[in-house]
Scaffold this active site. Sequence first.
Site, PDB file in Angstrom:
ATOM      1  N   LYS B  63       2.865 -28.849 -17.644  1.00  0.00           N
ATOM      2  CA  LYS B  63       3.338 -30.306 -18.381  1.00  0.00           C
ATOM      3  C   LYS B  63       4.079 -31.156 -17.541  1.00  0.00           C
ATOM      4  O   LYS B  63       4.944 -30.648 -16.821  1.00  0.00           O
ATOM      5  CB  LYS B  63       4.127 -29.741 -19.471  1.00  0.00           C
ATOM      6  CG  LYS B  63       4.641 -31.201 -20.319  1.00  0.00           C
ATOM      7  CD  LYS B  63       6.058 -31.535 -20.032  1.00  0.00           C
ATOM      8  CE  LYS B  63       7.193 -31.438 -20.714  1.00  0.00           C
ATOM      9  NZ  LYS B  63       7.091 -31.450 -22.124  1.00  0.00           N
ATOM     10  N   ARG B 106       7.675 -31.146 -30.547  1.00  0.00           N
ATOM     11  CA  ARG B 106       7.717 -29.819 -29.905  1.00  0.00           C
ATOM     12  C   ARG B 106       9.091 -29.234 -29.492  1.00  0.00           C
ATOM     13  O   ARG B 106       9.529 -28.026 -29.621  1.00  0.00           O
ATOM     14  CB  ARG B 106       6.741 -29.620 -28.836  1.00  0.00           C
ATOM     15  CG  ARG B 106       7.228 -29.752 -27.411  1.00  0.00           C
ATOM     16  CD  ARG B 106       7.798 -28.907 -26.657  1.00  0.00           C
ATOM     17  NE  ARG B 106       7.887 -28.780 -25.230  1.00  0.00           N
ATOM     18  CZ  ARG B 106       8.805 -28.875 -24.516  1.00  0.00           C
ATOM     19  NH1 ARG B 106      10.005 -29.550 -24.960  1.00  0.00           N
ATOM     20  NH2 ARG B 106       8.702 -29.113 -23.229  1.00  0.00           N
ATOM     21  N   GLN B 134      14.903 -38.627 -29.886  1.00  0.00           N
ATOM     22  CA  GLN B 134      14.831 -37.358 -30.089  1.00  0.00           C
ATOM     23  C   GLN B 134      15.907 -36.862 -31.272  1.00  0.00           C
ATOM     24  O   GLN B 134      15.360 -35.773 -31.929  1.00  0.00           O
ATOM     25  CB  GLN B 134      15.269 -36.680 -28.770  1.00  0.00           C
ATOM     26  CG  GLN B 134      14.966 -34.989 -28.763  1.00  0.00           C
ATOM     27  CD  GLN B 134      13.412 -34.770 -28.930  1.00  0.00           C
ATOM     28  OE1 GLN B 134      12.662 -35.394 -28.512  1.00  0.00           O
ATOM     29  NE2 GLN B 134      13.235 -33.792 -29.804  1.00  0.00           N
ATOM     30  N   MET B 215      20.229 -29.197 -27.097  1.00  0.00           N
ATOM     31  CA  MET B 215      18.952 -29.828 -26.741  1.00  0.00           C
ATOM     32  C   MET B 215      19.004 -30.505 -25.435  1.00  0.00           C
ATOM     33  O   MET B 215      18.005 -30.483 -24.945  1.00  0.00           O
ATOM     34  CB  MET B 215      18.479 -30.649 -27.820  1.00  0.00           C
ATOM     35  CG  MET B 215      16.881 -31.202 -27.817  1.00  0.00           C
ATOM     36  SD  MET B 215      16.911 -32.755 -27.384  1.00  0.00           S
ATOM     37  CE  MET B 215      16.251 -32.641 -25.452  1.00  0.00           C
ATOM     38  N   GLY B 216      20.136 -31.302 -25.122  1.00  0.00           N
ATOM     39  CA  GLY B 216      19.855 -32.304 -24.049  1.00  0.00           C
ATOM     40  C   GLY B 216      20.320 -31.800 -22.685  1.00  0.00           C
ATOM     41  O   GLY B 216      19.496 -32.384 -21.717  1.00  0.00           O
ATOM     42  N   ASP B 218      19.248 -30.242 -19.509  1.00  0.00           N
ATOM     43  CA  ASP B 218      17.979 -30.161 -18.744  1.00  0.00           C
ATOM     44  C   ASP B 218      18.006 -30.273 -17.533  1.00  0.00           C
ATOM     45  O   ASP B 218      16.993 -30.319 -16.776  1.00  0.00           O
ATOM     46  CB  ASP B 218      16.735 -31.018 -19.610  1.00  0.00           C
ATOM     47  CG  ASP B 218      16.980 -32.414 -19.339  1.00  0.00           C
ATOM     48  OD1 ASP B 218      18.172 -32.619 -18.787  1.00  0.00           O
ATOM     49  OD2 ASP B 218      16.086 -32.949 -19.753  1.00  0.00           O
ATOM     50  N   LYS B 222      24.198 -31.050 -16.107  1.00  0.00           N
ATOM     51  CA  LYS B 222      24.286 -31.586 -17.570  1.00  0.00           C
ATOM     52  C   LYS B 222      25.220 -30.523 -18.355  1.00  0.00           C
ATOM     53  O   LYS B 222      25.217 -29.502 -18.105  1.00  0.00           O
ATOM     54  CB  LYS B 222      22.919 -31.601 -18.251  1.00  0.00           C
ATOM     55  CG  LYS B 222      21.863 -32.557 -17.532  1.00  0.00           C
ATOM     56  CD  LYS B 222      22.199 -33.790 -18.055  1.00  0.00           C
ATOM     57  CE  LYS B 222      21.000 -34.879 -17.669  1.00  0.00           C
ATOM     58  NZ  LYS B 222      19.423 -34.757 -18.562  1.00  0.00           N
TER      59      LYS B 222
END
Lengths: 301, 301
Positions: B63, B106, B134, B215-216, B218, B222
């Site tokens: 991906k 997803r 998002q 979630m953020g 990545d 971060k």
Amino acid sequence: MRFLSETESAALITEEMAFAAARDALIAATDAQTFPVVLGHGSEPGNRFTVKSAASDRLAGVKVGSFWPGNEAKGMPRHNSIILLFDQETGRIAATIEAGTVNAFRTAAADAVAADVLARRDATTLAIFGTGNQALYECVAVSKVRALETVHVVARSADRGERFVELLSQKGLKGQLSTAHDACRQADIIVTATTARAPLFESDWVRPGTHVASMGSDARGKQELPPELLANARLFCDLPSQSAEIGEMQHVADRTRLTALGDVLTGKAEGRLADDDITVFDSSGIALQDLYVAEALLNAR
Amino acid sequence: MRFLSETESAALITEEMAFAAARDALIAATDAQTFPVVLGHGSEPGNRFTVKSAASDRLAGVKVGSFWPGNEAKGMPRHNSIILLFDQETGRIAATIEAGTVNAFRTAAADAVAADVLARRDATTLAIFGTGNQALYECVAVSKVRALETVHVVARSADRGERFVELLSQKGLKGQLSTAHDACRQADIIVTATTARAPLFESDWVRPGTHVASMGSDARGKQELPPELLANARLFCDLPSQSAEIGEMQHVADRTRLTALGDVLTGKAEGRLADDDITVFDSSGIALQDLYVAEALLNAR
């Protein structure tokens, strides 16, 4: 998204297009970002793939190359490739190009660019180690930059070697089966296109003035050339950081000895200095080559 | 090669499909190979992309996700994605799927799967940090697994916050602007969907029994959650090795504290043990989610 199928890209690619794209990419590589290579595999771990990606001042994208060894028994190429080019305005993939045949051209083209700039002008004899699909592309590509009179074919099996000589003949090249020793003793240019994990020949078989290209080493543990040769030759590669990581130059302790071919092409670094220099080029295969050839294919369509 | 365009994949994807695919992928991840993530960029270094790849016992693929911040000013999504699935018989890419919208589904679905198994059954109040594209998907996905009565929206700008509350309303969700403090004090579930590089709230604002999803985070550097929260909570993630490398769990020294959500889903590990546990789920985003959702899209077509 533009899409070029395997059939379309294979019909468009030429040695000349691949050579120009490889040359441009090798020059661009000296001033571009090449991101770490992913070594992955399929559900069956013997089926392997690599993901290579890069960004130059003009192009950015990703190439996925796969090696499915079982394909050979089905009469299919073991290697397949697909190239994704970013639309740099939006971050979407602007083009997807199936590039199995293209990849063989582009890989051989990098070695041809190196031979063109590093081999002696009067080189006429090539030794090729390996009789796979890629080896044939290597011989043809080198024949475009030097007037080859003889190709010495070093094969692990006589059957495969004879078939390869026949394939060379179909390309207008005169091949003959040789032992590793005899091939090296007579070669002006040696190209290794194998999956070897140990040296294929001995250092003192190589004559002064020979140009040697290692194409096959593309992962940790791969090795095609004798360490003594690397110790005494002038060393060039497509991308020093990658070549020292996964290419043949992983067997060279002092990375400062590695010169990027792009710097030779632009005159920033010196190539061959004397007729009796032994020059070695390691092609680890860089994503920029894929991006530049992809662009050329899209322009040619 | 099969190809699904952005328009086609966006029309096919549903919360239910994404949830089922994320659940299957999280379970498969505990016994699959996930290869190193590439963090790349375009010719303009501010335009970034990631390459994620994986192989389960059934699926293998790649991906490429991109983040082009300038897209926002053009009214286009900043994130885009494309998924490549291998034909495991041949090593060729069997399907290419443009998956920008799919990726939002997803990603939210993984957090919904986690909330479903980790949040208290009686959770009714969600705090959402972030008002981007998002964040909206996150709220909707969580609303499918818990009967949300209120969504507290923590926004850096009131304008964006108000627009987000309006978007929630269009999805049938009741939102209200809150400060970080007030949102945390009332939340049963906290979801952070930001690009933060420092904690968004304080640990002691979080009530016992809360479920928190980051979630953020990545990439290295971060950070969305306060370290004190991580020190005292029960910690879950999609893939411990990746979450500890580039996810929120890079801020947890003892990696043995991390439990793969897939192990909770299959009963191999325990999830929430008591109503006053604080549970934290870090979604670093794994390639298997993309591969499983790609397969579901192809089957649904």
